[in-house]
Scaffold this motif. Structure first.
Motif, mmCIF file in Angstrom:
data_model
loop_
_atom_site.group_PDB
_atom_site.id
_atom_site.type_symbol
_atom_site.label_atom_id
_atom_site.label_comp_id
_atom_site.label_asym_id
_atom_site.label_seq_id
_atom_site.Cartn_x
_atom_site.Cartn_y
_atom_site.Cartn_z
ATOM 1 N N HIS A 82 0.856 -1.185 0.000
ATOM 2 C CA HIS A 82 0.000 0.000 0.000
ATOM 3 C C HIS A 82 0.895 1.239 0.000
ATOM 4 O O HIS A 82 1.845 1.322 0.778
ATOM 5 N N ASP B 288 -12.336 7.264 6.469
ATOM 6 C CA ASP B 288 -11.706 7.632 7.737
ATOM 7 C C ASP B 288 -12.771 8.231 8.637
ATOM 8 O O ASP B 288 -13.453 9.183 8.253
ATOM 9 N N LEU C 51 -11.159 0.445 3.092
ATOM 10 C CA LEU C 51 -10.071 0.706 4.012
ATOM 11 C C LEU C 51 -10.603 1.669 5.063
ATOM 12 O O LEU C 51 -10.921 2.813 4.768
ATOM 13 N N THR D 154 -10.293 3.626 8.718
ATOM 14 C CA THR D 154 -9.395 4.116 9.767
ATOM 15 C C THR D 154 -10.195 4.848 10.836
ATOM 16 O O THR D 154 -10.969 5.758 10.517
ATOM 17 N N ASP E 28 -5.042 6.594 14.733
ATOM 18 C CA ASP E 28 -3.993 6.652 13.723
ATOM 19 C C ASP E 28 -2.681 7.179 14.295
ATOM 20 O O ASP E 28 -2.640 8.227 14.942
ATOM 21 N N THR F 69 -5.685 -1.041 17.436
ATOM 22 C CA THR F 69 -6.752 -0.652 16.523
ATOM 23 C C THR F 69 -8.114 -0.797 17.199
ATOM 24 O O THR F 69 -8.224 -1.371 18.280
ATOM 25 N N SER G 187 -6.968 -0.103 9.614
ATOM 26 C CA SER G 187 -5.833 0.811 9.561
ATOM 27 C C SER G 187 -5.848 1.712 10.789
ATOM 28 O O SER G 187 -6.908 2.146 11.231
ATOM 29 N N VAL H 83 -5.053 -5.927 7.231
ATOM 30 C CA VAL H 83 -4.621 -4.787 8.034
ATOM 31 C C VAL H 83 -3.446 -4.112 7.342
ATOM 32 O O VAL H 83 -2.528 -4.769 6.843
ATOM 33 N N VAL H 84 -3.507 -2.784 7.282
ATOM 34 C CA VAL H 84 -2.402 -1.991 6.761
ATOM 35 C C VAL H 84 -1.466 -1.658 7.911
ATOM 36 O O VAL H 84 -1.899 -1.169 8.956
#
Length: 246
Positions: free
Chosen positions: A47, A129, A170, A172, A177, A183, A203, A223-224
């Motif tokens: 990514h 996000d 994705l 977040t 973050d 997480t 993320s 998962v990033v």
């Protein structure tokens, strides 16, 4: 699935704290060196976020991204300020496997749905996000580099995009973050339960192998991993031992 990630500014690997360009950490290893390391340790997917492109699409690092894609033997997904069909097409044309669409998906849903139809749902990830309202517990999507509340919940947007075959999200939790404090497992459990047909990529906040295991058990598809790998909290190989790539 374990998906190592790097963010780029001016071709250099960086990390921002909670999206703040004024709170930037720069790392010495080149982007290619990082990708090579992650692949050597077993990564099957990568990514990349172009933070220059996120600020100004006219400054997208296309030459750098193209070189990385050509010299990396696994697929790469690209995000950062993709606001037009031309932006998405340019990245797909240089070999990006998937493009990651953020604010534009909230602001211009009719247009982005056309991209799904033309490029295929398998080549688009929606990056949603969220800020969680402490009173209502509603999960509102943030836009404009997390500076603005869209007023749209993540559940509302996912339901809207189901008509075009949305496959990848994705997600977040902004409050996690860059913190390395773990997480939001409950978030991914809820989303996976409500939308079993969507592959959610977690993320934000991963700081330990225990966090990786918890995310694995949340129902998330993948998962990033960004800062934790850059700071040597663990390796890709160690993460894969917790959560083998399918």
């Amino acid at each position: 699935m374990i998906i190592p990630a790097i963010d780029l500014i001016g071709g250099k690997v960086v990390r921002l704290f909670q999206g703040d360009y004024a709170r930037k950490t720069e790392y010495t290893a080149s982007a290619q060196d990082r990708f090579d390391l992650y692949v050597s340790e077993g990564a099957k997917y990568l990514h990349l976020v172009d933070l220059d492109g996120a600020k100004d699409p006219a400054k997208r690092q296309l030459d750098t991204i193209s070189s990385l894609i050509k010299n990396t033997p696994v697929p790469v997904e690209i995000g950062g300020g993709i606001r037009s069909r031309q932006d998405a097409e340019a990245l797909l044309n240089i070999g990006a496997d998937r493009v990651v669409i953020g604010s534009c998906a909230v602001k211009n849903p009719a247009e982005v749905k056309e991209w799904f139809r033309d490029f295929g749902a398998g080549h688009i990830v929606l990056a949603l996000d969220i800020n969680i309202d402490p009173e209502s517990k509603k999960r509102f999507i943030a836009v404009k580099g997390w500076q603005e509340n869209s007023g749209v919940t993540i559940e509302e947007l996912i339901n809207d995009y189901r008509e075009v075959g949305l496959s990848y999200v994705l997600c977040t939790d902004i409050s996690r973050d860059g913190t390395l404090k773990g997480t939001n497992v409950e978030l991914y459990q809820d989303l996976a339960r409500e939308f079993p047909d969507i592959s959610f990529i977690a993320s934000g906040g991963i700081g330990s192998l225990e966090d990786v295991k918890n995310t694995r058990d949340s129902g998330a598809y993948g998962v990033v991993l960004g800062r934790a790998l850059l700071e040597g909290k663990f390796t890709v190989k160690e993460a894969l031992e917790c959560w083998p790539n399918a």
